[in-house]
Design a protein around this motif. Structure first.
Motif, short mmCIF file in Angstrom:
data_model
loop_
_atom_site.label_atom_id
_atom_site.label_comp_id
_atom_site.label_asym_id
_atom_site.label_seq_id
_atom_site.Cartn_x
_atom_site.Cartn_y
_atom_site.Cartn_z
N LYS A 305 0.86 -1.18 0.00
CA LYS A 305 0.00 0.00 0.00
C LYS A 305 0.90 1.24 0.00
N HIS A 351 -0.81 -1.31 7.26
CA HIS A 351 -1.96 -0.44 6.98
C HIS A 351 -1.62 1.04 6.94
N LEU A 352 -0.53 1.44 7.58
CA LEU A 352 -0.16 2.87 7.55
C LEU A 352 1.03 3.06 6.63
N THR A 353 1.03 4.21 5.96
CA THR A 353 2.11 4.45 5.00
C THR A 353 3.05 5.56 5.47
P1 ADP Z 1 -1.24 11.19 10.27
O1 ADP Z 1 -1.43 12.64 10.20
O2 ADP Z 1 -1.09 10.72 11.66
O3 ADP Z 1 -0.21 10.70 9.34
P2 ADP Z 1 -3.17 10.24 8.34
O4 ADP Z 1 -4.59 10.65 8.26
O5 ADP Z 1 -2.27 10.77 7.30
O6 ADP Z 1 -2.62 10.55 9.79
O7 ADP Z 1 -3.13 8.66 8.29
C1 ADP Z 1 -1.94 7.94 8.43
C2 ADP Z 1 -1.91 6.79 7.45
O8 ADP Z 1 -3.02 5.93 7.67
C3 ADP Z 1 -2.03 7.25 6.03
O9 ADP Z 1 -0.79 7.52 5.51
C4 ADP Z 1 -2.71 6.08 5.35
O10 ADP Z 1 -1.77 5.13 4.95
C5 ADP Z 1 -3.52 5.46 6.45
N1 ADP Z 1 -4.93 5.91 6.36
C6 ADP Z 1 -5.45 7.02 6.90
N2 ADP Z 1 -6.77 7.11 6.65
C7 ADP Z 1 -7.08 6.03 5.92
C8 ADP Z 1 -8.29 5.55 5.35
N3 ADP Z 1 -9.44 6.21 5.50
N4 ADP Z 1 -8.25 4.40 4.66
C9 ADP Z 1 -7.10 3.72 4.51
N5 ADP Z 1 -5.94 4.11 5.03
C10 ADP Z 1 -5.91 5.26 5.72
#
Ligand code: ADP
Length: 715
Positions: A305, A351-353
């Motif tokens: 992802k 799941h987080l990028t």
């Molecule tokens: P932060 O500001 O803490 O980075 P984000 O909203 O950017 O928070 O979310 C962090 C990560 O989580 C994103 O980079 C993405 O990979 C994942 N993510 C956030 N929201 C979603 C979503 N609605 N569906 C799928 N993945 C998500």
């Protein structure tokens, strides 16, 4: 012990002498060369008056001055002694015989080819290569002239050394915040005071009010509001609820849809405090969180992802001008993606990028090649898409659309705040801002906005960071219009204005400080002419036109997305500018209105209750002590009963329950021992309220009475 005799001390002394000697030699070498170089510069500037070299642009030297040979090896043919004398007499080097420049070939000023020649100076001969000045448009010429004056930038509020370095290389002077800077580059939002005290030639890298899209909760609120107004156009973000306010809505949605939700702290960053769940019931009703539907089928590259960091530059909010940088970053997760299940939901590397999360994983791939690594350039993603037959240009036009709509959701606030903070900023725009848009792409290539960063990271830990961020800063500093403002002239004007104000020459001041809404100035009517004030030459329109021309000719690797290059899109976006006419910008969604109503009612009830309690407490002194509090307690109990819809069962401890049982037993025994039931029963019988038929019809009556239950329900 005498330290001076120690080996250590002697060694230090040796080293000191050694470095002193080295510094002295260095100085000597530099001293020998620098006056000569300065002399060449002077000589060339002198020669501008006599020869065609006048058109040569000294600042655009193709290469540094090169010493060809020393006079001892190759003595110059013409008047060596005289030259030496002159040089010695004035203490400064001079051109020999006033001739100065000896071109290698005939100079053709109309050609772009570099000009080469020799300069004899102080018995030294130098080869010089210059690029001739090109013919420029009057506007560009003017801009260049202005840009010649050195601008000052303050980067002391930024933690990124790169910004200072690049500014310096572009000719900016680095100054402190207390000095008269042209640009202030800060990592955080400055206070309103700073905005208000800015001079008309100054620019800052933040717009007041940008927080409206840069905080998760405010972004959700704005996008939800726009979704209500334009349900077909604003499906650009995952369904989002702000807890606890939207708790009911979120629970209702969860009951009817089997989805995974992602929960984030309302103002968090870098993946902190984020988790996935498919059971919202585990959440407490008072937790402050952003709840979003999880995009469970993202676009995957090599099974991972990723999300996109798209850099967007805003150079003006009224009129709105947006540029997107063609290069950016794709940040990859470091564990292969599998759709969320209770077993893998906790795997943040899947799941987080976020870079800040994934860099901790041992699988993080630091690869220099474009097509691998956990951080890649957008150009590499484009190549990947092309190879997989995706329509890249359509994809990017959808991304641009998402960016424009996100900014438009906060546009009324941005415009209002800008005019409130900078009523007199009429020469150049007071602000510019680089925003980092985090965009997630699903398997259908639909982009979703996740977050907007007002201070995207400019750390350059990897080669790919350097390749993207350095040109980005460079192009941004080139594109912003600071160079169009003449600091000295503006200062003079401002001083004059203050003087006039002090002398109360009001008429002039009013005329000068008049602010025309910029939106009406630039939007042309159908015939392409300005909509109003066509006749009166407005200096602001002039400066705006100049700024636009400057931007258009200095875009570097930016592309303009607002106003959209495709004229047919102008009308489409036009309707979103009108959002203020449809609804107050501060008005919330219907759900939030309901919440407010409920909160108001509850507040009133509490106030009422308090007032009653106070009343009762006051009356308490007048009434009998024992009866009054009981009444108050009873009333309180009734009020609570009426608020039953908001009531949730509290925690009952075991001890409490045991006590309650004991009391009940004691009560039943007392009723039995004192034969209260029998006496009531016989009393009712005697008074004719109870007949023998009643006793057969309601066989439980006696039992109820005996247990002390309420008999109204039984009869
Ligand atoms: P932060 O500001 O803490 O980075 P984000 O909203 O950017 O928070 O979310 C962090 C990560 O989580 C994103 O980079 C993405 O990979 C994942 N993510 C956030 N929201 C979603 C979503 N609605 N569906 C799928 N993945 C998500």
């Amino acid at each position: 012990m005498n330290l001076k005799n120690s080996k250590f001390y002697k060694r230090i002394q040796e080293l000191r002498n050694f470095s002193k000697e080295k510094i002295r030699k260095d100085r000597e070498q530099r001293g020998l060369r620098s006056p000569v170089i300065r002399g060449v510069e002077m000589a060339l500037s002198e020669s501008k008056c006599v020869a065609p070299v006048i058109e040569l642009e000294w600042s655009q030297l193709a290469g540094p001055l090169q010493e060809v040979c020393s006079p001892r090896r190759r003595p110059s043919p013409s008047k060596p002694k005289q030259s030496k004398k002159k040089s010695n007499a004035s203490g400064e080097p001079r051109l020999r015989g006033g001739q100065g420049f000896h071109p290698v070939k005939t100079i053709d000023l109309n050609s772009d080819a570099p000009v080469e020649g020799y300069i004899d100076l102080n018995n030294l001969r130098f080869r010089v290569a210059c690029t001739p000045r090109k013919e420029t448009s009057p506007l560009r010429d003017e801009a260049l002239r202005v840009s010649d004056s050195k601008s000052a930038i303050c980067v002391s509020n930024s933690r990124y050394a790169m910004i200072g370095r690049i500014s310096k290389s572009l000719g900016y002077k680095l100054v402190k915040e207390s000095k008269l800077w042209n640009i202030l580059w800060s990592d955080s939002f400055p206070g309103v005071e700073l905005f208000k005290n800015m001079k008309r030639f100054q620019q800052i890298n933040h717009f007041p009010g940008m927080i409206e899209i840069c905080r998760k909760d405010l972004l959700s609120r704005n996008l939800n509001r726009m979704l209500k107004l334009y349900p077909h156009d604003y499906k650009i973000f995952p369904k989002t609820w702000m807890l606890p306010a939207d708790y009911g809505d979120a629970m209702h949605y969860a009951q009817n849809h089997k989805r995974t939700f992602i929960l984030k702290p309302d103002s968090g960053a870098q993946g902190r405090g984020i988790w996935l769940t498919n059971d919202l019931k585990t959440l407490g009703p008072n937790e402050r969180l952003i709840c979003q539907t999880y995009i469970h089928r993202p676009l995957l590259i090599d099974g991972y992802k990723f999300d996109l960091r798209v850099y967007t530059l805003i150079t003006s909010v009224d009129p709105l001008r947006l540029y997107v940088y063609n290069e950016g970053l794709a940040r990859f997760a470091t564990n292969k993606y599998v759709e969320p299940t209770p077993g893998n939901a906790h795997d943040l590397y899947m799941h987080l990028t976020n870079y800040s999360v994934n860099k901790r994983n041992s699988q993080y791939d630091l690869c220099d090649n474009d097509d691998c690594g956990s951080k890649r350039k957008l150009s590499a993603i484009n190549n990947w898409m092309t190879r997989h037959n995706y329509d890249v240009s359509e994809f990017w036009s959808n991304v641009d659309d998402v960016i424009i709509k996100t900014v438009l959701s906060a546009w009324p606030v941005l415009k209002h705040n800008y005019h409130a903070c900078f009523p007199g900023h009429d020469t150049i725009q007071a602000c510019f801002e680089i925003l980092g848009f985090d965009i997630l792409v699903d398997w259908k290539l639909k982009p979703y906005i996740l977050e907007v960063n007002h201070s995207p990271s400019f750390h350059t830990n990897e080669q790919v960071d350097r390749e993207v961020k350095r040109p980005l800063i460079r192009d941004t500093l080139t594109l912003v219009s600071t160079v169009l403002a003449d600091k000295r002239q503006i200062m003079r004007e401002d001083r004059k204005r203050v003087k006039q104000r002090l002398l109360k020459s009001k008429g002039d001041i009013v005329q000068r400080s008049r602010v025309v809404p910029a939106a009406s100035k630039v939007l042309p009517n159908k015939e392409g002419s300005p909509t109003n004030k066509e006749q009166s030459p407005d200096p602001e329109v002039g400066s705006l036109a100049q700024q636009i021309a400057w931007e258009e000719s200095h875009m570097g690797n930016f592309r303009r997305i607002m106003p959209p290059p495709d004229a047919s899109r102008i009308n489409y976006y036009g309707k979103f500018f009108g959002q203020t006419n449809l609804v107050s910008i501060f008005q919330e969604t219907a759900a939030s209105k309901k919440r407010e109503d409920l909160a108001r009612k509850m507040r009133l009830q509490i106030e009422e209750k308090k007032a009653k309690q106070e009343q009762m407490l006051n009356a308490r002194s007048k009434r009998k002590r024992l009866i009054q509090p009981r009444l108050a307690r009873e009333k309180h109990r009734l009020t609570l009963f009426r608020l039953k819809e908001n009531w949730s069962p509290g925690y009952v401890s075991e001890a409490e329950e045991r006590l309650r049982n004991t009391w009940q037993q004691m009560r039943t025994e007392a009723i039995k021992n004192q034969k209260i039931t029998e006496s009531i029963y016989s009393l009712l019988f005697q008074n004719g309220h109870l007949s023998n038929t009643d006793i057969t019809t309601f066989p439980n009556l006696y039992h109820y009475l005996q247990c002390g239950f309420d008999i109204t329900g039984a009869t």
